[in-house]
Design an enzyme around this catalytic site. Structure first.
Site, mmCIF file in Angstrom:
data_model
loop_
_atom_site.group_PDB
_atom_site.id
_atom_site.type_symbol
_atom_site.label_atom_id
_atom_site.label_comp_id
_atom_site.label_asym_id
_atom_site.label_seq_id
_atom_site.Cartn_x
_atom_site.Cartn_y
_atom_site.Cartn_z
ATOM 1 N N SER A 159 0.728 -1.349 -0.016
ATOM 2 C CA SER A 159 0.169 -0.079 -0.194
ATOM 3 C C SER A 159 0.724 1.112 -0.272
ATOM 4 O O SER A 159 2.027 1.126 0.156
ATOM 5 C CB SER A 159 -0.857 -0.058 1.344
ATOM 6 N N TYR A 185 -0.038 -0.339 10.642
ATOM 7 C CA TYR A 185 -0.682 -0.528 9.511
ATOM 8 C C TYR A 185 0.675 -0.130 8.372
ATOM 9 O O TYR A 185 1.059 -1.214 7.703
ATOM 10 C CB TYR A 185 -1.856 -0.053 9.021
#
Length: 322
Positions: A159, A185
């Protein structure tokens, strides 16, 4: 690594859909596995691969819910898998190998985003456990099937969130530093990018190539737990709460988000490449401050190897090349 981390100018772009990438691709007889393949990006990836003729398997924590979500898509097998549970990963891999001795495409798609602190049964921080470590274990266990395919590809969902944080190899589980859900994350997504680097180094001599992917900013069921102010900070929603779609600004539909995954899994342009981070159906450039591109620390081969060695020690699993 910087030498191969160069855009190819593929002719695709931010608005390209997975179906457009898959058009004309013949995967007849090829075997594909997509983790988290019953919703969002995973579902669209599984759909595109299946439309191209692949034999598609998907995993999900709850197979009953997954089968309901996949209703109407023919020929997709559903398997139970909890990536945070090492016993579940081992049981799935054993059962899968008994049924499918070869695996042409492995898409490590399942993941979580910005959740409050939780740990798996071994004490590993949740994002690291599910987004990265469970996938590391799964890949190591399925390695014989990837080799048996002759030429296979592993596509790992990273990501743009990797830009939030490098991997803290000294405190991977937030045992000493304060927990931050976005740092957790981001660290897990950097780990996935590094995973592609180290996995490709091990596999390229055997026909196994690995890629990491930024799909775009997509509002899927997996991030519905975020607050409205958090969504507003990203400019992700319309006033009525529906997702804002603007591919040029990285805000995509699930079909557009899955396009880069399908491209990495199938494109002939990547036949002699691997270990690269991709976005918008192309190899991304290396950037230090641009919101697009990949950060140098996320493709550093020495950091990738350090993470690999730590992962092997944590799991007791390794891929040994001779």
């Amino acid at each position: 690594m910087r030498g191969v981390q160069q855009p190819l100018l593929t002719g695709f772009g931010a608005a390209t859909s997975a179906a457009e990438v898959a058009r004309g691709v013949d995967l007849t007889g090829r075997v594909a596995l997509v983790t988290g393949g019953s919703s969002g990006l995973g579902l669209e990836t599984a759909r595109a691969l299946g439309m191209s003729g692949a034999i598609v398997h998907v995993t999900a924590p709850d197979p009953l819910d997954a089968r309901a979500a996949l209703n109407g898509i023919d020929g997709i097998a559903v398997w139970p898998l909890d990536l945070a549970d090492q016993a579940s990963v081992k049981a799935f891999a054993r059962a899968f190998l008994e049924r499918q001795p070869r695996l042409d495409i492995l898409v490590l798609n399942a993941g979580i985003m910005a959740q409050p602190l939780f740990r798996d049964k071994r004490g590993r921080e949740g994002h690291f456990s599910i987004n990265y470590l469970g996938h590391y274990e799964l890949t190591a266990l399925l390695w014989p099937a990837l080799l048996a395919a002759g030429k296979s590809r592993v596509v790992i969902l990273s990501s743009r969130g990797h830009q939030i944080s490098d991997v803290d190899l000294e405190d991977i589980d937030f045992a000493r530093r304060p927990y931050d859900k976005w740092m957790a994350y981001g660290q897990s997504k950097t780990a996935n990018t590094l995973f592609a680097v180290s996995l490709d180094r091990r596999g390229r001599g055997y026909g196994v190539r690995a890629f990491s992917v930024h799909p775009g900013m997509i509002v899927t069921p997996g991030i519905r737990h975020l607050s409205r102010p958090e969504f507003d900070a990203f400019g992700a929603l319309e006033p009525d709460g529906t997702p804002l779609i603007d591919p040029a600004a990285d805000k995509k539909t699930p079909q557009q988000g899955a396009a880069t995954t399908v491209w990495c899994a199938t494109s002939p342009a990547l036949s002699s490449l691997g270990g690269v981070y991709c976005e918008n159906c192309d190899i991304a450039s290396v950037q230090t401050d641009n919101p697009f591109g990949v950060r140098p620390y996320a493709i550093d081969p020495e950091r990738a190897e350090s993470l690999w060695q730590m992962s092997a020690a944590l799991t007791g699993l390794d891929i040994v090349i001779t």
